[in-house]
Scaffold this motif. Structure first.
Motif, PDB file in Angstrom:
ATOM      1  N   PHE A 241       0.894  -1.210  -0.049  1.00 35.58           N
ATOM      2  CA  PHE A 241       0.144  -0.105   0.179  1.00 35.58           C
ATOM      3  C   PHE A 241       0.896   1.495   0.188  1.00 35.58           C
ATOM      4  O   PHE A 241       1.848   1.371  -0.450  1.00 35.58           O
ATOM      5  CB  PHE A 241      -1.102   0.003   1.037  1.00 35.58           C
ATOM      6  N   PRO A 242       0.545   2.987  -0.291  1.00 38.70           N
ATOM      7  CA  PRO A 242       1.024   3.517  -0.151  1.00 38.70           C
ATOM      8  C   PRO A 242       1.432   4.536   0.842  1.00 38.70           C
ATOM      9  O   PRO A 242       0.686   4.844   0.727  1.00 38.70           O
ATOM     10  CB  PRO A 242       0.142   4.715  -1.276  1.00 38.70           C
ATOM     11  N   ARG A 243       2.056   4.123   1.769  1.00 38.76           N
ATOM     12  CA  ARG A 243       2.840   3.921   3.229  1.00 38.76           C
ATOM     13  C   ARG A 243       3.881   5.141   2.475  1.00 38.76           C
ATOM     14  O   ARG A 243       3.588   6.135   3.369  1.00 38.76           O
ATOM     15  CB  ARG A 243       4.339   2.807   3.529  1.00 38.76           C
ATOM     16  N   PHE A 244       4.094   6.143   1.485  1.00 41.25           N
ATOM     17  CA  PHE A 244       5.002   6.688   1.886  1.00 41.25           C
ATOM     18  C   PHE A 244       3.922   7.712   0.650  1.00 41.25           C
ATOM     19  O   PHE A 244       4.709   7.307  -0.797  1.00 41.25           O
ATOM     20  CB  PHE A 244       6.749   6.318   1.417  1.00 41.25           C
ATOM     21  N   GLY A 245       4.643   9.239   0.181  1.00 41.36           N
ATOM     22  CA  GLY A 245       3.741   9.502  -0.991  1.00 41.36           C
ATOM     23  C   GLY A 245       4.948   9.565  -1.916  1.00 41.36           C
ATOM     24  O   GLY A 245       4.097   9.753  -3.014  1.00 41.36           O
ATOM     25  N   ALA A 246       5.733   9.337  -2.166  1.00 41.11           N
ATOM     26  CA  ALA A 246       6.480   8.998  -2.938  1.00 41.11           C
ATOM     27  C   ALA A 246       6.883   7.717  -3.599  1.00 41.11           C
ATOM     28  O   ALA A 246       7.291   7.617  -5.106  1.00 41.11           O
ATOM     29  CB  ALA A 246       8.009   9.248  -2.384  1.00 41.11           C
ATOM     30  N   LEU A 247       5.957   7.068  -3.164  1.00 42.25           N
ATOM     31  CA  LEU A 247       5.733   5.269  -3.499  1.00 42.25           C
ATOM     32  C   LEU A 247       4.485   5.183  -5.190  1.00 42.25           C
ATOM     33  O   LEU A 247       4.337   6.694  -4.871  1.00 42.25           O
ATOM     34  CB  LEU A 247       5.671   4.079  -2.587  1.00 42.25           C
ATOM     35  N   GLU A 248       5.082   4.414  -6.251  1.00 47.80           N
ATOM     36  CA  GLU A 248       4.229   4.605  -7.099  1.00 47.80           C
ATOM     37  C   GLU A 248       4.176   2.920  -7.517  1.00 47.80           C
ATOM     38  O   GLU A 248       4.932   1.785  -6.861  1.00 47.80           O
ATOM     39  CB  GLU A 248       5.677   4.972  -8.199  1.00 47.80           C
ATOM     40  N   ILE A 249       3.382   2.560  -8.636  1.00 47.32           N
ATOM     41  CA  ILE A 249       2.895   1.599  -8.180  1.00 47.32           C
ATOM     42  C   ILE A 249       3.601   0.887 -10.133  1.00 47.32           C
ATOM     43  O   ILE A 249       3.484   1.426 -10.968  1.00 47.32           O
ATOM     44  CB  ILE A 249       1.662   1.447  -8.971  1.00 47.32           C
ATOM     45  N   ARG A 250       4.293  -0.107  -9.359  1.00 47.33           N
ATOM     46  CA  ARG A 250       5.220  -0.810 -10.818  1.00 47.33           C
ATOM     47  C   ARG A 250       5.510  -1.971 -10.773  1.00 47.33           C
ATOM     48  O   ARG A 250       5.674  -2.526  -9.508  1.00 47.33           O
ATOM     49  CB  ARG A 250       6.743  -0.180 -10.414  1.00 47.33           C
ATOM     50  N   ASP A 251       5.274  -3.053 -11.952  1.00 47.68           N
ATOM     51  CA  ASP A 251       5.190  -4.383 -11.602  1.00 47.68           C
ATOM     52  C   ASP A 251       4.500  -4.868 -10.320  1.00 47.68           C
ATOM     53  O   ASP A 251       5.267  -5.847 -10.093  1.00 47.68           O
ATOM     54  CB  ASP A 251       6.657  -4.770 -11.320  1.00 47.68           C
ATOM     55  N   GLY A 252       3.207  -4.137  -9.828  1.00 46.84           N
ATOM     56  CA  GLY A 252       2.075  -4.668  -9.662  1.00 46.84           C
ATOM     57  C   GLY A 252       2.258  -4.539  -8.223  1.00 46.84           C
ATOM     58  O   GLY A 252       1.829  -5.143  -7.286  1.00 46.84           O
ATOM     59  N   ALA A 253       3.157  -3.789  -7.250  1.00 43.23           N
ATOM     60  CA  ALA A 253       3.241  -3.586  -6.341  1.00 43.23           C
ATOM     61  C   ALA A 253       3.792  -2.084  -6.305  1.00 43.23           C
ATOM     62  O   ALA A 253       3.811  -1.061  -7.251  1.00 43.23           O
ATOM     63  CB  ALA A 253       4.285  -4.580  -5.469  1.00 43.23           C
TER      64      ALA A 253
END
Length: 275
Positions: A241-253
Motif C-alpha cells: 500500500f502507499p505507505r509513503f507519498g513518493a511510492l509508485e505502482i510498478r510491476d504490480g506493487a
C-alpha cells in the motif's frame, strides 16, 4: 507518540479491528469480489517461498478475515486453521469458508488472542505456521510470540513470516527518505488515527491504536531461541500500500521511483523445526 503500554491495549486494538472489518470487506484493497471469483489473495513471493502446500496442514496466526488462509486451502493444503482476536473478522472468515464449500474439517477459524493459540486451536501441531503481513506490530512481546508459534510447528515443519520491514516505521510518511523515529524504540506507539491503510473517508469511532515496532534482529533471535532454525531471511523492495507519498505502482506493487536508492520495504523468513 511513544509511551508506556496502556493496560487496555488489547481491548483498544480489538475494538479498532472489529469496527474496520465491514470497511475492509467493502474495500478495493481486499477486493472480496475478485477473491470470490477465484483470485488468489497471496503475494507471488509468498507462494514461491512457502512452496507446495498440497497435503499439508497450515495454521494462520492473526488471520483477519481469512482470505490468505483460504487461499492456502485453494492451493491444496489438507487443512487450514485461522486464528484472530476479532470475532467479527472470524465470523467473516467462516462465511467465506462456507461459500467455498469448505467445512471445518478443511477450514476452521478460531477467535482467540495469538498468545493463547496453543490452547485455542484444534490441533497441537501443524506442518506450516504462517503469519501474514501487518501482524507483528500489534504484539508487545515478540519472544512470547516466537515461543507460541514455534510450539505449534510440527517436527519437520516450518514457520513462514511475511512482514513490513521495520525500517519503514522510522521514515517520514511524505517521502520515505528522512529518519524520524528510533529504530530501537521499545515503548508502545499510541496514536489516534481515524483512517488506516484501506479507507480514508468512512467515519469511524474506535480510532485509537497501540502498536510496537520489532527490529528484524529481535524477531530472528526470538525464533532461534525458541528452537527453530532460520532457513532464510529475504528483504523486498516493494510493499502493498502507499505507505509513503513518493511510492509508485510498478510491476504490480508499490515501489520507490527508479531514480531513487532502494530500501527494504518488506521482509520474509522461513524457520524450520528439526524432525
Amino acid at each position: 507518540m511513544y509511551s508506556q503500554t496502556p493496560a487496555d491495549w488489547r481491548e483498544t486494538n480489538r475494538k479498532r479491528w472489529d469496527e474496520r472489518v465491514p470497511i475492509h470487506l467493502a474495500s478495493d484493497f481486499y477486493d472480496v469480489a475478485a477473491f470470490r471469483a477465484g483470485e488468489d489473495a497471496l503475494r507471488d513471493f509468498e507462494r514461491a517461498e512457502v512452496g507446495d502446500v498440497r497435503g499439508r496442514s497450515l495454521l494462520h496466526l492473526q488471520c483477519h478475515i481469512g482470505l490468505d488462509t483460504l487461499s492456502w486451502a485453494r492451493h491444496g493444503a489438507s487443512r487450514v486453521v485461522g486464528l484472530d482476536f476479532s470475532e467479527t473478522a472470524v465470523d467473516a472468515a467462516r462465511e467465506f469458508a462456507a461459500e467455498l464449500g469448505l467445512g471445518p474439517e478443511r477450514a476452521a477459524f478460531v477467535t482467540a488472542d495469538v498468545y493463547d493459540a496453543a490452547q485455542a486451536v484444534p490441533d497441537s501441531a501443524y506442518d506450516i505456521v504462517y503469519t501474514g503481513v501487518g501482524a507483528l506490530c500489534w504484539l508487545p512481546d515478540i519472544q512470547r510470540w516466537a515461543e507460541t508459534a514455534a510450539c505449534l510447528v510440527a517436527p519437520g515443519g516450518f514457520l513462514y513470516l511475511a512482514e513490513f520491514h521495520p525500517l519503514t516505521d522510522i521514515l517520514d510518511d511524505a517521502t520515505g527518505s528522512h529518519l524520524e523515529h528510533d529504530y530501537f524504540a521499545r515503548e508502545a506507539w499510541v496514536e489516534e488515527d481515524p483512517h488506516g491503510y484501506v479507507d480514508t473517508t468512512t467515519p469511524t469511532v474506535h480510532n485509537r491504536s497501540v502498536e510496537w515496532q520489532h527490529p528484524i534482529g529481535e524477531v530472528v533471535s526470538a525464533l532461534a531461541a525458541a528452537g527453530l532454525r532460520i532457513d532464510f531471511l529475504h528483504e523486498h523492495d516493494m510493499t502493498l500500500f502507499p505507505r509513503f507519498g513518493a511510492l509508485e505502482i510498478r510491476d504490480g506493487a508499490y515501489r520507490f521511483p527508479k531514480d531513487r536508492p532502494r530500501v527494504p520495504l518488506m521482509y520474509s523468513l522461513k524457520a524450520s523445526k528439526p524432525s
